[in-house]
Design a protein around this motif. Sequence first.
Motif, PDB file in Angstrom:
ATOM      1  N   ALA A  90      46.882  -0.872  29.091  1.00 45.60           N
ATOM      2  CA  ALA A  90      46.418  -0.028  27.988  1.00 45.60           C
ATOM      3  C   ALA A  90      47.186  -0.233  26.680  1.00 45.60           C
ATOM      4  O   ALA A  90      46.560  -0.330  25.615  1.00 45.60           O
ATOM      5  N   PRO A  91      48.531  -0.314  26.677  1.00 48.24           N
ATOM      6  CA  PRO A  91      49.230  -0.483  25.397  1.00 48.24           C
ATOM      7  C   PRO A  91      48.773  -1.720  24.623  1.00 48.24           C
ATOM      8  O   PRO A  91      48.622  -1.676  23.401  1.00 48.24           O
ATOM      9  N   ALA A  92      48.553  -2.823  25.330  1.00 49.93           N
ATOM     10  CA  ALA A  92      48.082  -4.031  24.658  1.00 49.93           C
ATOM     11  C   ALA A  92      46.663  -3.835  24.124  1.00 49.93           C
ATOM     12  O   ALA A  92      46.326  -4.324  23.042  1.00 49.93           O
ATOM     13  N   ALA A  93      45.842  -3.097  24.872  1.00 47.46           N
ATOM     14  CA  ALA A  93      44.479  -2.814  24.408  1.00 47.46           C
ATOM     15  C   ALA A  93      44.511  -1.937  23.157  1.00 47.46           C
ATOM     16  O   ALA A  93      43.751  -2.157  22.210  1.00 47.46           O
ATOM     17  N   TYR A  94      45.391  -0.945  23.150  1.00 47.67           N
ATOM     18  CA  TYR A  94      45.506  -0.081  21.966  1.00 47.67           C
ATOM     19  C   TYR A  94      45.942  -0.889  20.750  1.00 47.67           C
ATOM     20  O   TYR A  94      45.436  -0.687  19.637  1.00 47.67           O
ATOM     21  N   ALA A  95      46.895  -1.802  20.951  1.00 47.86           N
ATOM     22  CA  ALA A  95      47.358  -2.642  19.846  1.00 47.86           C
ATOM     23  C   ALA A  95      46.235  -3.554  19.371  1.00 47.86           C
ATOM     24  O   ALA A  95      46.084  -3.799  18.167  1.00 47.86           O
ATOM     25  N   PHE A  96      45.438  -4.057  20.305  1.00 45.66           N
ATOM     26  CA  PHE A  96      44.298  -4.892  19.932  1.00 45.66           C
ATOM     27  C   PHE A  96      43.333  -4.104  19.054  1.00 45.66           C
ATOM     28  O   PHE A  96      42.856  -4.596  18.026  1.00 45.66           O
ATOM     29  N   ILE A  97      43.044  -2.875  19.451  1.00 47.13           N
ATOM     30  CA  ILE A  97      42.123  -2.023  18.681  1.00 47.13           C
ATOM     31  C   ILE A  97      42.697  -1.733  17.294  1.00 47.13           C
ATOM     32  O   ILE A  97      41.975  -1.752  16.294  1.00 47.13           O
ATOM     33  N   ALA A  98      44.006  -1.496  17.210  1.00 43.27           N
ATOM     34  CA  ALA A  98      44.656  -1.279  15.909  1.00 43.27           C
ATOM     35  C   ALA A  98      44.518  -2.527  15.044  1.00 43.27           C
ATOM     36  O   ALA A  98      44.246  -2.436  13.833  1.00 43.27           O
ATOM     37  N   ALA A  99      44.682  -3.705  15.647  1.00 44.78           N
ATOM     38  CA  ALA A  99      44.532  -4.959  14.906  1.00 44.78           C
ATOM     39  C   ALA A  99      43.090  -5.158  14.460  1.00 44.78           C
ATOM     40  O   ALA A  99      42.827  -5.619  13.348  1.00 44.78           O
TER      41      ALA A  99
END
Length: 198
Positions: A90-99
Amino acid sequence: MSQIDYYFATLSPYCYLAGLRLEAVAEKHGATINYKPFDIIAAFSRTGGKPPKERHVSRIEYRAQELPRQARKLGMPFHLQPAHWPTNGAPAAYAFIAAQNAGGGDLGLLAHAITRSVWADERDIAQDDVIRACLTEAGFDPGLADSGLLEGAETYARNLEEAVERGVFGAPFYIVGDQRFWGQDRIADLDLHLAGEL
């Protein structure tokens, strides 16, 4: 112009094996890609599937042969049992969405960097320094690893609901109009579809 809705999971070995072939196909046909990271483990339970460790032994054994075989076929480094899997994707997915919301970098490269970190580099994508390195590699501000977490969580959850509603049951999963394509080995079929040949 066609739009490809791409449902991918940060923990999926098959999303890693897809490499950047989707992006090449999209560029070839002038299509846009709408990246939709989602929780694949939650999707399994909602669509009749099971997480890898809960599958029948025959499926587990086949996966153990098929993944390295596909990696060799594609000439990609691969660890069947990476040091940090499973982990919290999830943390990597959240960062992807922020990007995705911030813009300014290469989302295809970011998705690949995240999945490669798990399956080739044996790094833990739940860790902030790994996520920051992926963001930097793809041309994004590494500070995005710490921003938009609430929005990221909400989008991640919405993507799961939308995926289930649209018939997505695995990853990578590509949708163009009413046509669905499941698996990295279906990118060639997606290519033919966009060319009007399939």
